[in-house]
Scaffold this motif. Sequence first.
Motif, short mmCIF file in Angstrom:
data_model
loop_
_atom_site.label_atom_id
_atom_site.label_comp_id
_atom_site.label_asym_id
_atom_site.label_seq_id
_atom_site.Cartn_x
_atom_site.Cartn_y
_atom_site.Cartn_z
N SER A 127 -3.91 -17.46 -8.46
CA SER A 127 -4.40 -16.62 -7.32
C SER A 127 -4.37 -17.62 -5.79
O SER A 127 -4.54 -16.92 -4.30
CB SER A 127 -6.38 -15.86 -7.24
N ASP A 128 -4.87 -18.92 -5.72
CA ASP A 128 -4.30 -19.71 -4.86
C ASP A 128 -2.49 -19.34 -5.11
O ASP A 128 -2.82 -19.83 -3.34
CB ASP A 128 -4.30 -21.70 -5.20
N VAL A 129 -2.16 -19.64 -5.54
CA VAL A 129 -0.24 -19.49 -4.55
C VAL A 129 0.06 -18.28 -4.41
O VAL A 129 0.74 -17.81 -3.50
CB VAL A 129 0.14 -19.42 -6.38
N GLU A 130 -1.15 -17.06 -5.12
CA GLU A 130 -1.47 -16.05 -4.54
C GLU A 130 -0.90 -15.82 -2.89
O GLU A 130 -0.39 -15.00 -2.25
CB GLU A 130 -1.65 -14.68 -5.00
N VAL A 131 -2.14 -16.05 -1.87
CA VAL A 131 -2.72 -16.66 -1.30
C VAL A 131 -1.70 -16.93 -0.20
O VAL A 131 -1.22 -16.23 0.90
CB VAL A 131 -4.04 -17.15 -0.97
N ASN A 132 -1.26 -18.22 -0.23
CA ASN A 132 0.17 -18.90 -0.14
C ASN A 132 1.26 -17.66 0.40
O ASN A 132 2.43 -17.65 1.34
CB ASN A 132 0.99 -20.03 -0.12
N ILE A 133 1.65 -17.77 -0.78
CA ILE A 133 2.87 -16.15 -1.03
C ILE A 133 2.97 -15.25 -0.08
O ILE A 133 3.48 -14.84 0.57
CB ILE A 133 3.09 -16.54 -1.93
N ASP A 134 1.46 -14.44 0.37
CA ASP A 134 1.28 -13.45 0.66
C ASP A 134 1.25 -13.76 2.08
O ASP A 134 1.96 -12.78 3.10
CB ASP A 134 0.13 -12.71 0.24
N LYS A 135 0.48 -15.04 2.65
CA LYS A 135 0.62 -15.54 4.01
C LYS A 135 2.27 -15.67 4.67
O LYS A 135 2.47 -15.20 5.61
CB LYS A 135 -0.08 -16.23 4.20
N ILE A 136 2.88 -16.04 3.56
CA ILE A 136 4.15 -16.24 4.17
C ILE A 136 5.14 -15.11 4.45
O ILE A 136 6.09 -15.25 5.35
CB ILE A 136 5.14 -17.56 2.95
N SER A 137 4.96 -14.57 2.82
CA SER A 137 5.68 -13.06 3.29
C SER A 137 5.31 -12.54 4.24
O SER A 137 5.92 -11.32 5.09
CB SER A 137 5.18 -12.44 2.06
N ASN A 138 4.28 -12.38 4.43
CA ASN A 138 4.07 -10.91 5.90
C ASN A 138 4.20 -11.86 7.24
O ASN A 138 5.08 -10.71 8.13
CB ASN A 138 2.24 -11.40 6.62
N MET A 139 4.81 -13.50 7.03
CA MET A 139 5.43 -14.32 7.92
C MET A 139 6.67 -13.73 8.02
O MET A 139 6.95 -13.53 9.51
CB MET A 139 5.21 -15.67 8.42
N LEU A 140 7.16 -13.88 7.78
CA LEU A 140 8.84 -13.54 6.85
C LEU A 140 9.18 -11.78 7.56
O LEU A 140 9.83 -11.36 7.99
CB LEU A 140 9.09 -13.25 5.51
N GLN A 141 7.78 -11.33 7.07
CA GLN A 141 7.79 -9.69 7.29
C GLN A 141 8.17 -9.63 8.94
O GLN A 141 8.80 -8.61 9.50
CB GLN A 141 7.05 -8.90 6.98
#
Length: 369
Positions: A127-141
């Motif tokens: 859950s902790d890592v998923e939050v960071n990955i989703d944030k990075i993914s949105n910025m990459l998008q």
Amino acid sequence: MEEIKLDFGNEVQASPAKIKDEPGGVSLASLTTEEQKLVLEFVDKIDITDSNSIVTYGSGAQTKLAKFADDTLANVKTKDSGEAGKLLTDLVVTIKNFDATGESKGFLGNLFGKAKTEIDRLIARYSDVEVNIDKISNMLQAHRHTMLKDIVMYDEMYKTNLVYFKELTMYIVAGKEKIKEMNEKVLPALRERVAQSGDEAEAQKLNDLANAVNRFEKKVYDLQLSRQISLQMGPQIRLIQNNDAQLADKIQSSIVNSIPLWKNQMVLSLGLANAKAALEAQTKVTDMTNDLLKKNSEILKAGTLGVAKESERGIVSIETIKKVNQDLIETISGVLDIQRKGKEERLAAESELASIESELKQTLISIRQ
């Protein structure tokens, strides 16, 4: 005099790629038939004797090219492709730092640990890592969306640069044709008149015209330099566009491949954790079942053997009969001994009593006498 501008027409503007250099540089032969016609018509409008015309010749195309170069540079300077690269690096580091196999012993090494606690910890880490990955993914998008728009914009910039390139080419060709006309026709004819007439005014006119042609040649050369800049800008725009396209593809690959693969790893890890928990529960059930079977078997063995042993025994054992018989014999013998002794004692007593009685009688008789 105002600047003489070259009118291309829609048909010519629609095919800028037709312009190409020849070994000796741009020439009339390098143009299409339609463009040649426009250039030749334009040559007649060029007035070498007008200083202002020479100064402003093709300056409009040069100005547009200069502004275009400034706009291109400004656009590249405001782009932050490095941020997208940093985000991709952060994404890779975040995924690599997520250890689905446990902290110290490893996921399989903790097989006999508390499965429920381990699963909860795994989910918490995910859950902790998923939050960071989703944030990075949105910025990459967001970066990818901007790059896709830039790629379309670069296509338009490339087309615009081709138009400027063609415009400069046609100004250069027209200028060369005019210079050719002046050097091969006008100046020789004027020299011949001066030679024949010896008129100083005509000689000055010849000198002024020759200087004007020289200045015009320099202007055309200056346009050739501008054209070379435009020629270089084409591949430069494509390189920048290609970089954006590659980075956009990389971002897309990370979003549609790396992140789903990481999530698949999480699914497999949770599945393995749940399987481990089920295995531990099954192991406990199996152990308990085996223990119960062993205990039941021991009880059954002891009971069955006891019953069998007891069932094989007589109601009265021979040892008991022998003991009872021995006790009976001893009892009878004892009773007989006691009876015999009693009889002997009674006989002795009777004799003793008779003796006592006799003694008593003698004593009494003695007294009476």
